[in-house]
Design an enzyme around this catalytic site. Structure first.
Site, mmCIF file in Angstrom:
data_model
loop_
_atom_site.group_PDB
_atom_site.id
_atom_site.type_symbol
_atom_site.label_atom_id
_atom_site.label_comp_id
_atom_site.label_asym_id
_atom_site.label_seq_id
_atom_site.Cartn_x
_atom_site.Cartn_y
_atom_site.Cartn_z
ATOM 1 N N ASP A 140 33.848 -13.628 -45.902
ATOM 2 C CA ASP A 140 34.424 -12.707 -46.875
ATOM 3 C C ASP A 140 35.453 -11.819 -46.173
ATOM 4 O OD1 ASP A 140 34.863 -11.247 -49.125
ATOM 5 O OD2 ASP A 140 32.869 -10.359 -49.256
ATOM 6 N N LYS A 162 27.326 -14.526 -35.060
ATOM 7 C CA LYS A 162 26.962 -13.363 -34.240
ATOM 8 C C LYS A 162 25.668 -13.746 -33.507
ATOM 9 C CE LYS A 162 27.685 -9.050 -33.040
ATOM 10 N NZ LYS A 162 28.809 -8.666 -32.150
ATOM 11 N N ASP A 198 33.055 -10.459 -34.132
ATOM 12 C CA ASP A 198 33.864 -9.301 -33.734
ATOM 13 C C ASP A 198 35.096 -9.767 -32.949
ATOM 14 O OD1 ASP A 198 31.870 -10.133 -32.006
ATOM 15 O OD2 ASP A 198 31.507 -8.166 -31.126
ATOM 16 N N TYR A 200 24.262 -12.097 -48.917
ATOM 17 C CA TYR A 200 24.549 -11.702 -50.298
ATOM 18 C C TYR A 200 23.467 -12.188 -51.265
ATOM 19 C CZ TYR A 200 29.277 -10.437 -48.741
ATOM 20 O OH TYR A 200 30.341 -9.866 -48.099
ATOM 21 N N ASP A 232 39.891 -12.486 -45.935
ATOM 22 C CA ASP A 232 40.823 -11.472 -46.427
ATOM 23 C C ASP A 232 41.797 -11.057 -45.333
ATOM 24 O OD1 ASP A 232 39.835 -11.437 -48.971
ATOM 25 O OD2 ASP A 232 39.781 -9.243 -49.080
#
Ligand code: NAD
Length: 356
Positions: free
Chosen positions: A245, A189, A221, A143, A249
């Site tokens: 992020d 990852k 994943d 980001y 959620d």
């Protein structure tokens, strides 16, 4: 003379004042018998700041938060300010404040209360007993990475983590794990991304300072799948900005209601404690908002900012007790409610429990 703390209070917009007032009611009921004093310092942010000062993040707020031990925050935003230019909108004020406060770690607990197991979209047997803390890196990663560019025929962003950025967020996660069941699962990852391999190597190095904590690693994943398949396997999840992020959620939905979940954004200085939901303009002013996420954020503040662990536990237990007794705000009325309460009534009930 007891311990004295200065608490910044930012009520914000919409339901902000309704929910923060209830959290303060509970804090006052607690402090009276826990041997500490809280001094509140109210500050403006978001739409209410725009109305009063013309900007969403006034200088007085930037300077004010730095003089506090912690900041309790409600929510900002609403349709009234939606048509302003992006940098003048309430949301820009909140992003600016987080930046000013240097809050690099976002803590998002996902707790499923036994009394609300039916409020989730997942089976009760899968979610009963879930108590996860997602520790998300908040000020680095893709980001914020440079270079970044949006061109006509292609676009790119860059995922960068420095050693010190990974080390400091890893320490936050390990420190928290020491106060819980001493398990950290670092999500990355690393099978595809160099930056993730670097993240993993650095987390392993930091873990050597925490021999009591069990460290595992999981690819993002797989982690997203495992969160839904068997969420109880997790205690602390440590992860970077973009993965956090998405995972936080997903984890928050395990509990079933947005009105229940708190969060903390912490860093080297003062931390910000706030519910995960927004200002709920659709129900603002009606006195029906669920104040539990904010009351729970106040509990996190006591624990992580002030080291008042016992007081924090009192709030957590009072919330559980009120749910067990069937007290519900309207958002939870469908789930084993015995009495539908206003925001203020829920505040009274929790305040009464913690004062005993
Ligand atoms: P929201 O979280 O405010 O509301 C979503 C839905 O959840 C609404 O139906 C609302 O009534 C309900 N809800 C939220 N909190 C509740 C509570 N405590 N009790 C009962 N019901 C509750 O999200 P939104 O509608 O997308 O956004 C509204 C405004 O809030 C926007 O201006 C948005 O930018 C802002 N926002 C602010 C923050 C923040 O301040 N941290 C976070 C998210 C959104």
């Amino acid at each position: 003379m007891g311990r004295n703390y200065r608490i910044g209070v930012i009520k914000g917009d919409g339901i902000g004042s309704e929910i923060v007032d209830e959290a303060i009611k509970v804090l006052d009921a607690l402090s009276a018998n826990m041997g500490f004093n809280l001094e509140y310092c109210e500050m403006l942010l978001g739409g209410s700041a725009i109305d009063e000062t013309g900007v969403p993040l006034p200088e007085e707020t930037i300077n004010g938060v730095k003089r506090c031990d912690a900041v309790l925050f409600g929510a900002i935003g609403g349709p009234k300010w939606d048509n302003l230019e992006r940098h003048l909108r309430p949301e820009s004020g909140l992003l600016g404040l987080r930046k000013e406060m240097g809050t690099f770690a976002n803590l998002r607990p996902a707790i499923v209360y036994d009394e609300l197991v039916n409020a989730s979209t997942l089976k009760p047997s899968v979610i009963k007993g879930v108590d996860i803390m997602v520790v998300r890196e908040l000020t680095g990663g893709i980001y914020f990475g440079e270079p970044r560019e949006l061109l006509k025929d292609r676009a790119y962003n860059t995922m960068v983590y420095s050693k010190s950025e990974v080390e400091r967020i890893a320490r936050v996660a390990f420190d928290i794990a020491m106060k819980r069941t001493k398990r950290v699962c670092s999500v990355d990852k690393a099978n595809v991304l160099e930056v993730s391999q670097f993240w993993r190597d650095t987390v392993i190095e930091v873990s050597k300072d925490y021999p009591e904590v069990e460290l595992t690693h999981m690819y993002v994943d797989n982690a997203s799948m495992q969160l839904i398949r068997e969420p109880k396997q997790f205690d602390v999840i440590l992860t970077g900005n973009i993965f956090g992020d998405i995972l936080s959620d997903a984890a928050s939905m395990l509990s079933g209601s947005i009105g229940l979940l708190p969060s903390a954004s912490i860093g080297e200085g003062v931390g910000l404690y706030e519910p995960i939901h927004g200002s709920a303009p659709d129900i603002a002013g009606q006195g029906i908002a669920n104040p539990l996420a904010t009351i729970s954020s106040a509990s996190m503040m006591l624990k992580y900012a002030l080291g008042e662990d016992e007081a924090s536990k009192k709030i957590d237990n009072a919330i559980k007790k009120s749910l067990a007794m069937g007290y519900r705000t309207a958002d939870l009325s469908a789930y084993d409610a015995k009495e539908i309460c206003s925001s203020s009534e829920i505040g009274d009930i929790i305040a009464n429990f913690v004062s005993k």
